[in-house]
Scaffold this active site. Structure first.
Site, PDB file in Angstrom:
ATOM      1  N   CYS A 109       0.905  -1.030   0.145  1.00 57.82           N
ATOM      2  CA  CYS A 109      -0.059   0.153  -0.051  1.00 57.82           C
ATOM      3  C   CYS A 109       0.787   1.297   0.061  1.00 57.82           C
ATOM      4  O   CYS A 109       1.471   1.542   0.850  1.00 57.82           O
ATOM      5  CB  CYS A 109      -0.978  -0.106   1.124  1.00 57.82           C
ATOM      6  N   CYS A 132      40.557   3.673 -16.836  1.00 59.97           N
ATOM      7  CA  CYS A 132      40.084   4.581 -17.694  1.00 59.97           C
ATOM      8  C   CYS A 132      38.882   4.073 -18.110  1.00 59.97           C
ATOM      9  O   CYS A 132      38.547   2.829 -18.405  1.00 59.97           O
ATOM     10  CB  CYS A 132      40.899   4.386 -19.126  1.00 59.97           C
TER      11      CYS A 132
END
Length: 281
Positions: A109, A132
Site C-alpha cells: 500500500c 580508464c
C-alpha cells in the site's frame, strides 16, 4: 547526477517524516498505464505496472516489488510493517499479507506522493570504477540488459570537475562509469561479476599502464544489497587466491564526463588497450 532530489514540504511530510496522504486523492491510485513506478526521492525503480492491482483501499496497490527495490521494517508498535525504498530509505507506505487479493497474497500500500510514474520498462543504475572509463564503458555497453553506459567522475570533493581537474590528482574523483540497466533482464550481481571480469581488480595503483588515484578500482554502492553483493564477490575471488584491491565506497554525486569521452572506442573504431574479459567466476 545527484543522489536525491529536492522535495516539497508535502513530499517531505510523507517521504521523510513517514506521513500518509489522503485516501483516494493520490495521482496514481487508479492509473492503469503500462510502465514503471520510481522513487520520488532518489529515482530508483520500485514497481512495475504489471504488479499493480485495484484493492479498493484508496492508495496504489502492488503485489510485488522489483528485485531488491524495497526494504521492510516493523513499525515501532509492532502493528504494521513499513516499506521504504532500498536505496534512499524514503517512506513508501506499508505492506500487508494474507488478504488474498492476488495469488501472491501481498499488498504494498503505497503513497502516490512517494512515486514517479514513467512509461517503459524499469531503468536502474549502478556505478563502477575500473581504470580508464573508456574501456569500462565500452564493455558494459555490450552487455545484454544494459541500456547504456556513461563515463564520468565520482567519489571526490570537487564539484563539476573537468577532465583536466581530475588529472591533477587533487579532486579525489575516480574515472567511473554509470551503467543504466533493466533489473528484470540482468541483476546487479551479474553486473558486479562482469565488472570484476573486465578489469584487473588486483592492481592497486591504477589499471594497466594508467597509474594514478583517478584510475583506482572501486564499487560505488547505493544500497545494503549492492554492498553485500560486492563483499560476497570479493570473498569468492580472494578464496581463489586473488589479492583484491577494489574498494567499496558509498555512492556520491556522479558527474558526466565531457562529450569527447563518451563512446570513445565506438567513435574511434578501435578496442580497449587495457580492458578485456577474463572469466573469474
Amino acid at each position: 547526477m545527484q543522489l536525491r532530489t529536492t522535495l516539497t514540504p508535502q513530499e517531505e511530510e510523507v517521504i521523510i517524516h513517514k506521513g500518509t496522504e489522503w485516501a483516494f486523492r493520490g495521482a496514481y491510485t487508479d492509473l492503469e498505464e503500462e510502465g514503471t513506478y520510481y522513487c520520488k526521492w532518489c529515482g530508483s525503480p520500485l514497481y512495475s505496472s504489471d504488479s499493480k492491482f485495484h484493492s479498493g483501499c484508496g492508495w496504489p496497490s502492488f503485489d510485488e516489488e522489483l528485485p531488491f527495490a524495497v526494504t521492510r521494517h516493523p513499525d515501532p508498535d509492532g502493528s504494521r510493517t513499513e516499506i521504504v525504498c532500498a536505496i534512499c530509505e524514503g517512506h513508501l507506505g506499508h505492506v500487508f499479507l494474507g488478504e488474498r487479493f492476488t495469488e501472491k497474497d501481498t499488498r504494498h500500500c503505497v503513497n502516490s506522493i512517494s512515486l514517479v510514474f514513467r512509461s517503459g520498462p524499469p531503468v536502474a543504475q549502478a556505478i563502477f570504477a575500473g581504470g580508464c572509463f573508456w574501456g569500462v564503458e565500452h564493455l558494459f555497453a555490450q552487455k545484454d540488459g544494459v541500456y547504456s553506459a556513461v563515463s564520468g567522475y565520482t567519489g571526490g570533493t570537487t564539484e563539476n570537475p573537468s577532465y583536466q581537474d581530475v588529472l591533477t590528482h587533487s579532486t579525489g574523483h575516480l574515472e567511473a562509469v554509470r551503467v543504466l540497466y533493466n533489473p528484470l533482464v540482468i541483476s546487479y550481481e551479474e553486473l558486479a561479476k562482469y565488472f570484476f571480469e573486465i578489469h584487473d581488480p588486483t592492481q592497486a595503483n591504477g589499471q594497466g599502464p594508467d597509474i594514478g588515484n583517478q584510475y583506482l578500482s572501486a564499487v560505488f554502492y547505493r544500497s545494503r544489497h549492492e554492498f553485500e553483493v560486492a563483499v560476497r564477490l570479493i570473498v569468492l575471488l580472494e578464496a581463489k587466491g586473488l589479492g583484491i584491491a577494489t574498494t567499496l565506497r558509498p555512492a556520491s554525486t556522479f558527474y558526466v564526463a565531457e562529450e569527447y569521452h563518451q563512446d570513445y572506442y565506438e567513435r574511434k573504431g578501435t578496442l580497449p588497450y587495457c580492458h578485456a574479459y577474463t572469466k573469474r567466476f
